[in-house]
Write a protein that holds these residues in place. Structure first.
Motif, PDB file in Angstrom:
ATOM      1  N   THR A 120       0.819  -1.217   0.000  1.00  0.00           N
ATOM      2  CA  THR A 120       0.000   0.000   0.000  1.00  0.00           C
ATOM      3  C   THR A 120       0.852   1.266   0.000  1.00  0.00           C
ATOM      4  OG1 THR A 120      -1.757  -1.171   1.178  1.00  0.00           O
ATOM      5  CG2 THR A 120      -1.823   1.236   1.226  1.00  0.00           C
ATOM      6  N   ALA A 121       1.906   1.278   0.817  1.00  0.00           N
ATOM      7  CA  ALA A 121       2.745   2.475   0.911  1.00  0.00           C
ATOM      8  C   ALA A 121       3.377   2.823  -0.432  1.00  0.00           C
ATOM      9  CB  ALA A 121       3.826   2.282   1.972  1.00  0.00           C
ATOM     10  N   ALA A 122       3.757   1.826  -1.204  1.00  0.00           N
ATOM     11  CA  ALA A 122       4.333   2.074  -2.531  1.00  0.00           C
ATOM     12  C   ALA A 122       3.291   2.671  -3.465  1.00  0.00           C
ATOM     13  CB  ALA A 122       4.889   0.777  -3.109  1.00  0.00           C
ATOM     14  N   TRP A 123       2.073   2.202  -3.367  1.00  0.00           N
ATOM     15  CA  TRP A 123       0.987   2.761  -4.177  1.00  0.00           C
ATOM     16  C   TRP A 123       0.726   4.216  -3.809  1.00  0.00           C
ATOM     17  CZ3 TRP A 123      -1.833   2.142  -8.382  1.00  0.00           C
ATOM     18  CH2 TRP A 123      -1.842   0.887  -9.011  1.00  0.00           C
ATOM     19  N   VAL A 124       0.748   4.513  -2.516  1.00  0.00           N
ATOM     20  CA  VAL A 124       0.515   5.890  -2.078  1.00  0.00           C
ATOM     21  C   VAL A 124       1.605   6.803  -2.622  1.00  0.00           C
ATOM     22  CG1 VAL A 124       0.440   7.417  -0.068  1.00  0.00           C
ATOM     23  CG2 VAL A 124      -0.792   5.235  -0.029  1.00  0.00           C
ATOM     24  N   ALA A 125       2.871   6.381  -2.529  1.00  0.00           N
ATOM     25  CA  ALA A 125       3.980   7.195  -3.028  1.00  0.00           C
ATOM     26  C   ALA A 125       3.856   7.431  -4.527  1.00  0.00           C
ATOM     27  CB  ALA A 125       5.308   6.522  -2.701  1.00  0.00           C
ATOM     28  N   ALA A 126       3.532   6.371  -5.285  1.00  0.00           N
ATOM     29  CA  ALA A 126       3.389   6.517  -6.739  1.00  0.00           C
ATOM     30  C   ALA A 126       2.201   7.404  -7.087  1.00  0.00           C
ATOM     31  CB  ALA A 126       3.235   5.142  -7.384  1.00  0.00           C
ATOM     32  N   ALA A 127       1.111   7.262  -6.349  1.00  0.00           N
ATOM     33  CA  ALA A 127      -0.074   8.076  -6.616  1.00  0.00           C
ATOM     34  C   ALA A 127       0.198   9.549  -6.344  1.00  0.00           C
ATOM     35  CB  ALA A 127      -1.251   7.588  -5.771  1.00  0.00           C
ATOM     36  N   VAL A 128       0.924   9.831  -5.272  1.00  0.00           N
ATOM     37  CA  VAL A 128       1.274  11.222  -4.961  1.00  0.00           C
ATOM     38  C   VAL A 128       2.148  11.801  -6.076  1.00  0.00           C
ATOM     39  CG1 VAL A 128       2.596  12.698  -3.389  1.00  0.00           C
ATOM     40  CG2 VAL A 128       0.988  11.014  -2.475  1.00  0.00           C
ATOM     41  N   ALA A 129       3.130  11.025  -6.529  1.00  0.00           N
ATOM     42  CA  ALA A 129       3.995  11.482  -7.626  1.00  0.00           C
ATOM     43  C   ALA A 129       3.171  11.759  -8.877  1.00  0.00           C
ATOM     44  CB  ALA A 129       5.075  10.449  -7.910  1.00  0.00           C
ATOM     45  N   PHE A 130       2.229  10.879  -9.176  1.00  0.00           N
ATOM     46  CA  PHE A 130       1.405  11.054 -10.373  1.00  0.00           C
ATOM     47  C   PHE A 130       0.525  12.293 -10.263  1.00  0.00           C
ATOM     48  CE2 PHE A 130      -2.639  10.224 -12.624  1.00  0.00           C
ATOM     49  CZ  PHE A 130      -2.158  10.199 -13.922  1.00  0.00           C
TER      50      PHE A 130
END
Length: 202
Positions: free
Chosen positions: A173-183
């Protein structure tokens, strides 16, 4: 409709679509190579899934170049809807094609991980287009993902899932959150500012 077609031609969108299809084939070859040999190595597969989106988002970033940015700035209508539609449209194509090359993976580096990396790398590239210019927009993403692939080997802890999101399994989940924030941040920056002007005065 003619305005949409003119915009697409001015940003070389047809060529970008063709190039995205080609990068999907290259991604499939890279992932296939990571799966062969002595068996499916999770580390090799993680690196392949992390690196595979880079050619696609590089193509996407190059298509953000505006040859007539001075004319764009004098337009009566705001440009951010066109920029947003352009970026989201090509991102959707990449997000539809690239996860197909990892369908059936059972090590956590399947379509979910590929989709996350496409979105995250797109955000980094879009932000770089706004800061550095479209022609150099590929560089920060490639440098970051390459550094993560080298630096994250054998590293453990909660923070690694955030800064090393490109090499995490798809269910983290944390990796998804980081990628989503970057996007989201990269997309917003590009939509508002556009690509940094380039040339003698850039």
């Amino acid at each position: 409709m003619s305005g949409v077609l003119l915009y697409a031609r001015s940003r070389a969108v047809p060529g970008a679509l063709a190039a995205l299809a080609g990068t999907a084939v290259l991604a499939g070859l890279a992932v296939g190579a990571a799966r062969t040999g002595a068996g499916a190595d999770p580390d090799r597969l993680a690196a392949a899934v992390a690196l595979a989106p880079l050619p696609a988002v590089s193509v996407l970033g190059m298509s953000l170049y505006a040859a007539s940015d001075e004319l764009d700035r004098t337009a009566v209508r705001p440009w951010w809807p066109r920029r947003l539609a352009h970026l989201l449209g090509l991102t959707a194509v990449a997000a539809a094609l690239l996860p197909l090359v990892v369908v059936g993976d059972g090590l956590g580096f399947g379509p979910s991980a590929m989709l996350r990396n496409v979105l995250g790398c797109t955000g980094v590239t879009a932000a770089a287009a706004g800061v550095l210019g479209a022609r150099m927009s590929w560089l920060p993403g490639c440098a970051y993902v390459g550094a993560v692939c080298l630096a994250s080997a054998g590293v453990h802890g909660r923070a690694v899932a955030v800064w090393a999101w490109p090499v995490q399994p798809g269910q983290v989940t944390a990796a998804w959150v980081a990628a989503a924030v970057a996007f989201l941040l990269g997309t917003a920056l590009y939509a508002v500012r556009g690509a940094r002007p380039e040339g003698p005065r850039g």
